[in-house]
Design a protein around this motif. Structure first.
Motif, mmCIF file in Angstrom:
data_model
loop_
_atom_site.group_PDB
_atom_site.id
_atom_site.type_symbol
_atom_site.label_atom_id
_atom_site.label_comp_id
_atom_site.label_asym_id
_atom_site.label_seq_id
_atom_site.Cartn_x
_atom_site.Cartn_y
_atom_site.Cartn_z
ATOM 1 N N ALA A 60 0.860 -1.195 0.000
ATOM 2 C CA ALA A 60 0.000 0.000 0.000
ATOM 3 C C ALA A 60 0.896 1.244 0.000
ATOM 4 O O ALA A 60 1.444 1.648 1.036
ATOM 5 C CB ALA A 60 -0.925 -0.007 1.207
ATOM 6 N N SER A 104 -7.163 1.198 -5.694
ATOM 7 C CA SER A 104 -8.301 1.325 -4.773
ATOM 8 C C SER A 104 -8.613 2.810 -4.596
ATOM 9 O O SER A 104 -7.957 3.660 -5.188
ATOM 10 C CB SER A 104 -7.947 0.753 -3.393
ATOM 11 O OG SER A 104 -7.319 -0.484 -3.474
ATOM 12 N N ILE A 164 -9.218 5.561 11.542
ATOM 13 C CA ILE A 164 -8.666 4.596 10.590
ATOM 14 C C ILE A 164 -9.525 3.333 10.484
ATOM 15 O O ILE A 164 -9.063 2.278 10.061
ATOM 16 C CB ILE A 164 -7.175 4.270 10.880
ATOM 17 C CG1 ILE A 164 -6.967 3.840 12.336
ATOM 18 C CG2 ILE A 164 -6.291 5.449 10.566
ATOM 19 C CD1 ILE A 164 -5.528 3.415 12.648
ATOM 20 N N HIS A 201 -11.396 -3.955 2.980
ATOM 21 C CA HIS A 201 -10.347 -3.463 3.883
ATOM 22 C C HIS A 201 -11.087 -2.776 5.019
ATOM 23 O O HIS A 201 -11.732 -1.759 4.803
ATOM 24 C CB HIS A 201 -9.420 -2.479 3.156
ATOM 25 C CG HIS A 201 -8.450 -1.804 4.076
ATOM 26 N ND1 HIS A 201 -7.270 -2.386 4.476
ATOM 27 C CD2 HIS A 201 -8.504 -0.612 4.704
ATOM 28 C CE1 HIS A 201 -6.633 -1.571 5.309
ATOM 29 N NE2 HIS A 201 -7.363 -0.485 5.461
ATOM 30 N N SER A 204 -7.148 -0.066 9.718
ATOM 31 C CA SER A 204 -5.699 -0.154 9.861
ATOM 32 C C SER A 204 -5.364 -0.363 11.336
ATOM 33 O O SER A 204 -6.157 -0.021 12.216
ATOM 34 C CB SER A 204 -5.108 1.160 9.365
ATOM 35 O OG SER A 204 -3.742 1.040 9.162
ATOM 36 N N GLY A 240 -5.360 -4.604 3.786
ATOM 37 C CA GLY A 240 -4.159 -4.605 4.645
ATOM 38 C C GLY A 240 -4.618 -4.435 6.076
ATOM 39 O O GLY A 240 -5.602 -5.034 6.485
ATOM 40 N N GLY A 241 -3.873 -3.622 6.813
ATOM 41 C CA GLY A 241 -4.329 -3.272 8.161
ATOM 42 C C GLY A 241 -3.602 -3.970 9.294
ATOM 43 O O GLY A 241 -3.943 -3.774 10.456
ATOM 44 N N GLU A 275 -3.080 -6.141 0.791
ATOM 45 C CA GLU A 275 -2.536 -4.797 0.531
ATOM 46 C C GLU A 275 -1.950 -4.184 1.792
ATOM 47 O O GLU A 275 -2.462 -3.181 2.301
ATOM 48 C CB GLU A 275 -3.662 -3.862 0.073
ATOM 49 C CG GLU A 275 -4.512 -4.328 -1.055
ATOM 50 C CD GLU A 275 -5.818 -3.508 -1.155
ATOM 51 O OE1 GLU A 275 -6.157 -2.757 -0.229
ATOM 52 O OE2 GLU A 275 -6.482 -3.642 -2.188
ATOM 53 N N PRO A 276 -0.895 -4.751 2.350
ATOM 54 C CA PRO A 276 -0.345 -4.182 3.573
ATOM 55 C C PRO A 276 0.515 -2.951 3.301
ATOM 56 O O PRO A 276 1.226 -2.894 2.294
ATOM 57 C CB PRO A 276 0.542 -5.311 4.105
ATOM 58 C CG PRO A 276 0.970 -6.040 2.875
ATOM 59 C CD PRO A 276 -0.134 -5.909 1.876
ATOM 60 N N ARG A 314 1.217 11.794 13.265
ATOM 61 C CA ARG A 314 0.498 10.708 13.938
ATOM 62 C C ARG A 314 0.235 10.965 15.437
ATOM 63 O O ARG A 314 -0.857 10.689 15.912
ATOM 64 C CB ARG A 314 1.234 9.374 13.764
ATOM 65 C CG ARG A 314 1.472 8.974 12.296
ATOM 66 C CD ARG A 314 1.863 7.514 12.123
ATOM 67 N NE ARG A 314 0.766 6.660 12.434
ATOM 68 C CZ ARG A 314 0.604 6.039 13.563
ATOM 69 N NH1 ARG A 314 1.520 6.124 14.500
ATOM 70 N NH2 ARG A 314 -0.459 5.301 13.788
ATOM 71 N N TYR A 318 -3.744 10.960 15.850
ATOM 72 C CA TYR A 318 -4.335 9.703 16.353
ATOM 73 C C TYR A 318 -3.945 9.405 17.800
ATOM 74 O O TYR A 318 -4.118 8.273 18.255
ATOM 75 C CB TYR A 318 -3.855 8.508 15.510
ATOM 76 C CG TYR A 318 -3.888 8.697 14.020
ATOM 77 C CD1 TYR A 318 -5.099 8.779 13.333
ATOM 78 C CD2 TYR A 318 -2.706 8.781 13.296
ATOM 79 C CE1 TYR A 318 -5.121 8.939 11.961
ATOM 80 C CE2 TYR A 318 -2.721 8.932 11.917
ATOM 81 C CZ TYR A 318 -3.929 9.012 11.256
ATOM 82 O OH TYR A 318 -3.944 9.171 9.893
ATOM 83 N N TYR A 374 3.322 6.074 7.192
ATOM 84 C CA TYR A 374 2.497 7.238 7.511
ATOM 85 C C TYR A 374 3.297 8.290 8.289
ATOM 86 O O TYR A 374 2.781 8.955 9.177
ATOM 87 C CB TYR A 374 1.235 6.804 8.276
ATOM 88 C CG TYR A 374 0.464 5.729 7.539
ATOM 89 C CD1 TYR A 374 -0.168 6.025 6.332
ATOM 90 C CD2 TYR A 374 0.403 4.415 8.013
ATOM 91 C CE1 TYR A 374 -0.847 5.039 5.629
ATOM 92 C CE2 TYR A 374 -0.275 3.424 7.305
ATOM 93 C CZ TYR A 374 -0.894 3.745 6.113
ATOM 94 O OH TYR A 374 -1.561 2.775 5.418
ATOM 95 N N MET A 378 2.861 11.773 5.125
ATOM 96 C CA MET A 378 1.785 12.667 5.582
ATOM 97 C C MET A 378 2.320 14.067 5.907
ATOM 98 O O MET A 378 1.673 14.841 6.603
ATOM 99 C CB MET A 378 1.081 12.062 6.803
ATOM 100 C CG MET A 378 0.325 10.788 6.471
ATOM 101 S SD MET A 378 -0.516 10.049 7.905
ATOM 102 C CE MET A 378 -1.992 11.057 7.995
HETATM 103 N N1 LLP Z 1 -5.828 -0.921 1.523
HETATM 104 C C1 LLP Z 1 -6.697 0.091 1.683
HETATM 105 C C2 LLP Z 1 -7.886 0.139 0.813
HETATM 106 C C3 LLP Z 1 -6.467 1.082 2.650
HETATM 107 O O1 LLP Z 1 -7.328 2.068 2.807
HETATM 108 C C4 LLP Z 1 -5.304 1.008 3.464
HETATM 109 C C5 LLP Z 1 -5.013 2.030 4.461
HETATM 110 C C6 LLP Z 1 -4.418 -0.060 3.246
HETATM 111 C C7 LLP Z 1 -4.714 -1.017 2.276
HETATM 112 C C8 LLP Z 1 -3.153 -0.230 4.026
HETATM 113 O O2 LLP Z 1 -3.386 -0.377 5.381
HETATM 114 P P1 LLP Z 1 -2.168 -0.683 6.390
HETATM 115 O O3 LLP Z 1 -1.661 -2.070 6.093
HETATM 116 O O4 LLP Z 1 -1.131 0.341 6.164
HETATM 117 O O5 LLP Z 1 -2.774 -0.564 7.750
HETATM 118 N N2 LLP Z 1 -2.538 7.352 8.424
HETATM 119 C C9 LLP Z 1 -3.019 6.321 9.309
HETATM 120 C C10 LLP Z 1 -3.343 5.031 8.571
HETATM 121 C C11 LLP Z 1 -4.335 5.213 7.446
HETATM 122 C C12 LLP Z 1 -4.642 3.936 6.701
HETATM 123 C C13 LLP Z 1 -5.433 4.201 5.470
HETATM 124 N N3 LLP Z 1 -5.726 3.064 4.676
HETATM 125 C C14 LLP Z 1 -2.003 6.102 10.419
HETATM 126 O O6 LLP Z 1 -0.969 6.758 10.446
HETATM 127 O O7 LLP Z 1 -2.233 5.318 11.334
#
Ligand code: LLP
Length: 419
Positions: A60, A104, A164, A201, A204, A240-241, A275-276, A314, A318, A374, A378
């Motif tokens: 991602a 996405s 999130i 998804h 996160s 992901g997440g 999608e991590p 962050r 958050y 992030y 950001m």
């Molecule tokens: N796929 C989609 C559709 C998403 O919206 C996201 C994250 C991911 C994958 C990747 O997620 P991850 O594996 O990174 O958790 N700025 C925030 C996090 C926002 C996440 C947005 N979407 C933070 O700093 O915690």
């Protein structure tokens, strides 16, 4: 500390063979540093979980869009998940293959959809019936086929920070259950759409087994329902997440995800992708910052440092609590309780509140840990502050990935009117 690739030698923080104090002195601060070994470790861990499922990892890019980072993660074998034409162009620039890219995002515009279709990317995830209709029309005008998956919203509480969470019906993301059959019918009828499958998804920074289990069970049930109705559902994109531990106490292990994945999808014929972002890159990164000065009031001791919320938003956005440690441990120093704050003119400009640290002096350095995801991505130019330098450490060598912005560059984009 041993939980990451960072270690100490005579009290000084090192990464691979490189002294971080030396880096900070050479490149200045604030500076982000990324450890290639940590990224590789996390990728390999996840890859081994996905192997039995023939699953594919798509990085991602929103979590870190630096070209060098994208290129490195792609070289390990990951595709990419993008959410804008800008991120897509970044991927193409470092030769990520279009057939490995998923697009996405809830607000794709005409030029973005057109560009993605022309470039033949792997898959567009449609986030609403309205968007699907736009994709159908654009593909028809271009007379070009495109794989489309439906991003679904199955009303799942992800048990994470409100900002999130993306999986419940209050959020703007995904197509709700009641609309999915009509969306699939639309896809089936459209001559230039190849119905590809479903995507989800839910949020996160997820740890909870039940959240993964519920998400995967619900999407599988829906996929089987659709198949029963005669629709083609071959691909499932599980999003992901995966959470990381910002306190550095627990090793990244993907345990709850792995357990839920195996419980729900063992012996299925779906092609699975994920999608991590965060879990691949967060732990690799630190933000180096310099103490400008200490300031005391009757109530508080502040450490004013040269990184700020424009470099790392962050903590204030958050309430994230990143571990913050000195680059050089000095054993004879008193331990003090500090609020670590930036120079920006907002009370919300803090990097950490109430941290116990050895007493710090002017011009000494701190490392803010777990900043690979992030973090820099950001950034902003609030208070006319330039963005930070970014450095990659690979094979015991430092590689400059992004130069610090110059103030003149920031000023140069404004047009002075002729008043
Ligand atoms: N796929 C989609 C559709 C998403 O919206 C996201 C994250 C991911 C994958 C990747 O997620 P991850 O594996 O990174 O958790 N700025 C925030 C996090 C926002 C996440 C947005 N979407 C933070 O700093 O915690």
């Amino acid at each position: 500390m041993q939980k990451t690739g960072y270690y100490r030698k005579s009290g000084e923080l090192f990464l691979q063979n490189i002294s971080l104090k030396k880096l900070a002195n050479t490149y200045g601060t604030p500076t982000f540093v990324y450890d290639s070994n940590s990224i590789k470790h996390s990728f390999n861990l996840l890859d081994s979980i996905m192997k039995p499922f023939n699953g594919k990892i798509h990085f991602a890019v929103k979590s870190n869009d630096n070209l060098g980072v994208i290129k490195y993660i792609n070289s390990l074998g990951a595709g990419a998940d993008v959410v804008s034409i800008g991120e897509l162009k970044r991927c193409l620039k470092v030769s990520v293959k279009p057939k490995d890219i998923i697009f996405s995002g809830v607000g794709k515009q005409k030029d973005e959809i057109e560009f993605a279709i022309i470039k033949n990317i792997k898959q567009l995830n449609a986030e609403s019936i309205e968007e699907l209709k736009d994709i159908i029309e654009i593909s028809k005008n271009l007379k070009k086929k495109v794989n489309v998956a439906l991003r679904v919203n199955l009303d799942i509480n992800a048990k994470t920070h409100k900002k999130i969470s993306t999986g419940d019906e209050n959020s703007k993301f995904g197509i709700i259950y009641d609309d999915i059959v009509s969306a699939y019918k639309l896809m089936k009828k459209a001559s230039f759409i190849k119905p590809y499958g479903l995507a989800i998804h839910v949020g996160s920074q997820l740890f909870d087994y039940d959240v993964f289990y519920k998400t995967f069970s619900k999407i599988k049930k829906l996929a089987l329902e659709l198949r029963n109705k005669g629709f083609e559902v071959n691909h499932l994109d599980l999003g992901g997440g995966f959470g990381v531990d910002y306190s550095l106490k627990n090793l990244l292990n993907y345990e709850t995800f792995n357990r839920a994945l195996n419980k729900v999808f063992k012996r299925d014929d779906f092609q699975i992708s994920i999608e991590p972002g965060r879990s691949l890159i967060a732990e690799s990164g630190i933000l180096l910052t310099k103490v400008i000065r200490e300031k005391s009031t009757n109530l508080k001791k502040f450490l004013i440092v040269d990184a700020a919320m424009n470099n790392l938003i962050r903590p204030t956005l958050y309430n994230a609590r990143h571990s913050i440690i000195p680059l050089q441990v000095k054993n004879n120093r008193l331990i003090k309780k500090y609020d670590i704050v930036g120079p920006i003119c907002e009370t919300g400009d803090f990097l950490g509140i109430g941290y116990s640290l050895q007493q710090m002096k002017k011009n000494e350095f701190l490392a803010i840990m777990t900043c690979g995801a992030y973090g820099s991505v950001m950034r902003s130019n609030y208070n006319s502050r330039p963005s930070a330098t970014e450095i990659f450490i690979h094979d015991d060598k430092e590689i400059l990935l992004r130069e610090r912005e110059k103030i003149d560059q920031l000023i140069a984009v404004d047009i002075i009117p002729n008043f």
